[in-house]
Design a protein around this motif. Structure first.
Motif, PDB file in Angstrom:
ATOM      1  N   SER A 129       0.821  -1.222   0.000  1.00  0.00           N
ATOM      2  CA  SER A 129       0.000   0.000   0.000  1.00  0.00           C
ATOM      3  C   SER A 129       0.853   1.269   0.000  1.00  0.00           C
ATOM      4  O   SER A 129       1.724   1.431   0.857  1.00  0.00           O
ATOM      5  CB  SER A 129      -0.919   0.005   1.227  1.00  0.00           C
ATOM      6  OG  SER A 129      -1.770  -1.125   1.214  1.00  0.00           O
ATOM      7  N   TRP A 131       1.697   5.352   0.391  1.00  0.00           N
ATOM      8  CA  TRP A 131       1.347   6.536   1.194  1.00  0.00           C
ATOM      9  C   TRP A 131       2.020   7.716   0.498  1.00  0.00           C
ATOM     10  O   TRP A 131       3.218   7.941   0.634  1.00  0.00           O
ATOM     11  CB  TRP A 131       1.859   6.371   2.621  1.00  0.00           C
ATOM     12  CG  TRP A 131       1.372   7.394   3.602  1.00  0.00           C
ATOM     13  CD1 TRP A 131       1.837   8.665   3.761  1.00  0.00           C
ATOM     14  CD2 TRP A 131       0.345   7.219   4.585  1.00  0.00           C
ATOM     15  NE1 TRP A 131       1.173   9.298   4.778  1.00  0.00           N
ATOM     16  CE2 TRP A 131       0.239   8.436   5.311  1.00  0.00           C
ATOM     17  CE3 TRP A 131      -0.500   6.167   4.927  1.00  0.00           C
ATOM     18  CZ2 TRP A 131      -0.664   8.619   6.358  1.00  0.00           C
ATOM     19  CZ3 TRP A 131      -1.407   6.345   5.969  1.00  0.00           C
ATOM     20  CH2 TRP A 131      -1.489   7.554   6.667  1.00  0.00           C
ATOM     21  N   SER A 282      -5.753  -0.630  -1.493  1.00  0.00           N
ATOM     22  CA  SER A 282      -5.990   0.739  -1.012  1.00  0.00           C
ATOM     23  C   SER A 282      -4.715   1.551  -1.056  1.00  0.00           C
ATOM     24  O   SER A 282      -3.609   1.010  -1.074  1.00  0.00           O
ATOM     25  CB  SER A 282      -6.544   0.721   0.425  1.00  0.00           C
ATOM     26  OG  SER A 282      -5.535   0.314   1.339  1.00  0.00           O
ATOM     27  N   SER A 284      -3.168   5.827   0.100  1.00  0.00           N
ATOM     28  CA  SER A 284      -3.409   7.054   0.863  1.00  0.00           C
ATOM     29  C   SER A 284      -2.624   8.185   0.223  1.00  0.00           C
ATOM     30  O   SER A 284      -1.494   7.983  -0.232  1.00  0.00           O
ATOM     31  CB  SER A 284      -2.965   6.885   2.322  1.00  0.00           C
ATOM     32  OG  SER A 284      -3.507   5.709   2.898  1.00  0.00           O
ATOM     33  N   TYR A 308      -6.849   1.919  -7.512  1.00  0.00           N
ATOM     34  CA  TYR A 308      -7.040   1.272  -6.215  1.00  0.00           C
ATOM     35  C   TYR A 308      -8.522   1.137  -5.890  1.00  0.00           C
ATOM     36  O   TYR A 308      -9.345   1.946  -6.330  1.00  0.00           O
ATOM     37  CB  TYR A 308      -6.305   2.046  -5.117  1.00  0.00           C
ATOM     38  CG  TYR A 308      -4.812   1.870  -5.213  1.00  0.00           C
ATOM     39  CD1 TYR A 308      -4.172   0.825  -4.559  1.00  0.00           C
ATOM     40  CD2 TYR A 308      -4.043   2.696  -6.029  1.00  0.00           C
ATOM     41  CE1 TYR A 308      -2.809   0.623  -4.698  1.00  0.00           C
ATOM     42  CE2 TYR A 308      -2.680   2.508  -6.176  1.00  0.00           C
ATOM     43  CZ  TYR A 308      -2.071   1.461  -5.503  1.00  0.00           C
ATOM     44  OH  TYR A 308      -0.721   1.244  -5.657  1.00  0.00           O
ATOM     45  N   SER A 310      -9.793   1.525  -2.897  1.00  0.00           N
ATOM     46  CA  SER A 310     -10.117   2.610  -1.967  1.00  0.00           C
ATOM     47  C   SER A 310      -8.926   3.548  -1.875  1.00  0.00           C
ATOM     48  O   SER A 310      -7.774   3.107  -1.881  1.00  0.00           O
ATOM     49  CB  SER A 310     -10.431   2.061  -0.569  1.00  0.00           C
ATOM     50  OG  SER A 310     -11.519   1.168  -0.604  1.00  0.00           O
ATOM     51  N   ILE A 311      -9.210   4.835  -1.771  1.00  0.00           N
ATOM     52  CA  ILE A 311      -8.159   5.838  -1.636  1.00  0.00           C
ATOM     53  C   ILE A 311      -8.543   6.798  -0.513  1.00  0.00           C
ATOM     54  O   ILE A 311      -9.651   7.338  -0.509  1.00  0.00           O
ATOM     55  CB  ILE A 311      -7.961   6.631  -2.942  1.00  0.00           C
ATOM     56  CG1 ILE A 311      -7.589   5.692  -4.099  1.00  0.00           C
ATOM     57  CG2 ILE A 311      -6.869   7.695  -2.769  1.00  0.00           C
ATOM     58  CD1 ILE A 311      -7.628   6.360  -5.452  1.00  0.00           C
ATOM     59  N   GLY A 312      -7.640   7.003   0.424  1.00  0.00           N
ATOM     60  CA  GLY A 312      -7.854   7.964   1.493  1.00  0.00           C
ATOM     61  C   GLY A 312      -7.175   9.276   1.164  1.00  0.00           C
ATOM     62  O   GLY A 312      -5.985   9.293   0.845  1.00  0.00           O
ATOM     63  N   TRP A 316      -5.990   7.661   6.194  1.00  0.00           N
ATOM     64  CA  TRP A 316      -5.474   6.333   5.885  1.00  0.00           C
ATOM     65  C   TRP A 316      -6.493   5.580   5.039  1.00  0.00           C
ATOM     66  O   TRP A 316      -7.657   5.465   5.408  1.00  0.00           O
ATOM     67  CB  TRP A 316      -5.193   5.600   7.190  1.00  0.00           C
ATOM     68  CG  TRP A 316      -4.771   4.174   7.037  1.00  0.00           C
ATOM     69  CD1 TRP A 316      -4.008   3.644   6.035  1.00  0.00           C
ATOM     70  CD2 TRP A 316      -5.076   3.103   7.924  1.00  0.00           C
ATOM     71  NE1 TRP A 316      -3.819   2.305   6.235  1.00  0.00           N
ATOM     72  CE2 TRP A 316      -4.462   1.948   7.392  1.00  0.00           C
ATOM     73  CE3 TRP A 316      -5.795   3.011   9.110  1.00  0.00           C
ATOM     74  CZ2 TRP A 316      -4.563   0.705   8.024  1.00  0.00           C
ATOM     75  CZ3 TRP A 316      -5.892   1.779   9.729  1.00  0.00           C
ATOM     76  CH2 TRP A 316      -5.274   0.644   9.186  1.00  0.00           C
ATOM     77  N   GLY A 317      -6.061   5.086   3.889  1.00  0.00           N
ATOM     78  CA  GLY A 317      -6.963   4.362   3.007  1.00  0.00           C
ATOM     79  C   GLY A 317      -7.606   3.163   3.659  1.00  0.00           C
ATOM     80  O   GLY A 317      -8.736   2.781   3.323  1.00  0.00           O
TER      81      GLY A 317
END
Length: 352
Positions: A129, A131, A282, A284, A308, A310-312, A316-317
């Motif tokens: 993942s 960041w 995911s 972020s 992705y 999910s993306i935050g 945080w994703g």
């Protein structure tokens, strides 16, 4: 859509690192299934006394069964003639073992299209993942907050989380880059000691440490039971840590040479994450409000292009999985059974 489908029977293999029964709820109430759930051996002590009480009405009326045990129990419920389909939460190695057989035969079976398990099988699996830190003007307080936020997300559950941040993507020319990196390390160094618990953690850390000669442990702790984050200060496009999910306290940095140019960085960061990192579960992305406002079109395009599930954004994703009304899973259509990576299917999305 789902309620118009013929009801069917699903076997669910639970996660070993957490227990929020979103898999049971999703399959039963979103997808209209009758289910049997097998708890993971690592979660048995916590799960087995609770779920039968929580789901007693469904169990009593015959809509749900709960069992526990080792691999043999899982194989029995998967291959039962009563089971129409399956679902699991875990890692791609477990998925491959179930679908394609022993490691020695997997490659040949994949090439010939001959799985040992042919029933429909959805899976929520892990990823490497990212960041992403978008270059911008951060105050000292904001920079400290971002460092603490990254460290807290990394150390959650001893890093035994499928969405644990593993690769920090930075602009090498961002004036605050090294100050940020130092702050993250300071936070990790002062993190309270606690023991790792997930099986295989030390082996995975050791493998990534050996593959990265420049890596080092933050605490330099002599007790290998204590979580001691491994830092990989710089990576290239072929580094093992980009292709192998640690599921452990490993944090690596990847620098892009984009001249502190926000829009160039966003474009290159998307390209790097989409093409160099394992999985699509995911991600972020952190960006200052001023930078986001100034480069809104480029930022929105980056969010659209990041591949992705999910993306935050300034979050945080992995926190998406905390909310049942949000969708959680790999990017739809990104993977195949032959190359499963982050899996297929989803959990959550309960408001559909």
């Amino acid at each position: 859509k789902f309620l118009k489908e013929k009801p069917s029977f699903v076997a669910i293999l639970g996660a070993g690192n957490f227990e929020a029964p979103t898999d049971i709820l999703g399959k039963m109430f979103v997808h209209n299934k009758v289910a049997i759930y097998k708890s993971h051996p690592m979660n048995r002590a916590a799960v087995d006394p609770i779920l039968p009480v929580l789901f007693k009405p469904l169990i009593d009326d015959g809509y749900l069964a709960i069992c526990s045990g080792e691999v043999g129990v899982g194989q029995a419920i998967l291959h039962s003639e009563l089971t129409d389909e399956a679902m699991m939460t875990g890692g791609c190695a477990t998925f491959d073992r179930i679908v394609w057989g022993s490691p020695e035969e997997q490659e040949k079976r994949k090439e010939s299209g001959a799985p040992v398990f042919e029933k429909p099988f959805t899976a929520e699996l892990g990823a490497v993942s990212p960041w992403i830190i978008v270059p911008g003007d951060w105050s000292k307080g904001e920079l400290q907050h971002q460092a603490e936020f990254l460290a807290a997300s990394k150390m959650a559950n001893a890093s035994a989380i499928c969405a644990s941040p593993q690769i920090v993507v930075l602009d090498k020319d961002w004036p605050l880059a090294q100050e940020f990196v130092k702050k993250v390390e300071e936070v990790l160094k002062n993190w309270p000691d606690f023991e790792h618990y997930y099986v295989g953690t030390l082996d995975r850390v050791s493998s990534l440490e050996k593959s990265s000669p420049n890596s080092y442990h933050v605490k330099n702790c002599s007790d290998d039971k204590i979580v001691d984050p491994l830092i990989i200060p710089e990576t290239d496009d072929d580094s093992l840590v980009l292709k192998s999910e640690a599921f452990a306290p490993v944090l690596a940095y990847h620098y892009l040479e984009t001249g502190n140019d926000v829009e160039k960085f966003l474009k290159e960061a998307v390209n790097f994450c989409n093409n160099c990192l394992f999985g699509t579960l995911s991600g972020s992305i952190m960006i200052s409000p001023k930078t986001q406002k100034k480069h809104s079109d480029a930022f929105e395009k980056a969010l659209k292009d990041l591949a992705y599930g999910s993306i935050g954004v300034n979050e945080w994703g992995g926190s998406v999985n905390f909310f049942g009304h949000l969708r959680w899973g790999a990017r739809p259509g990104a993977h195949t059974k032959e190359d499963i990576q982050s899996g297929e299917g989803q959990v959550g999305n309960y408001c559909m």
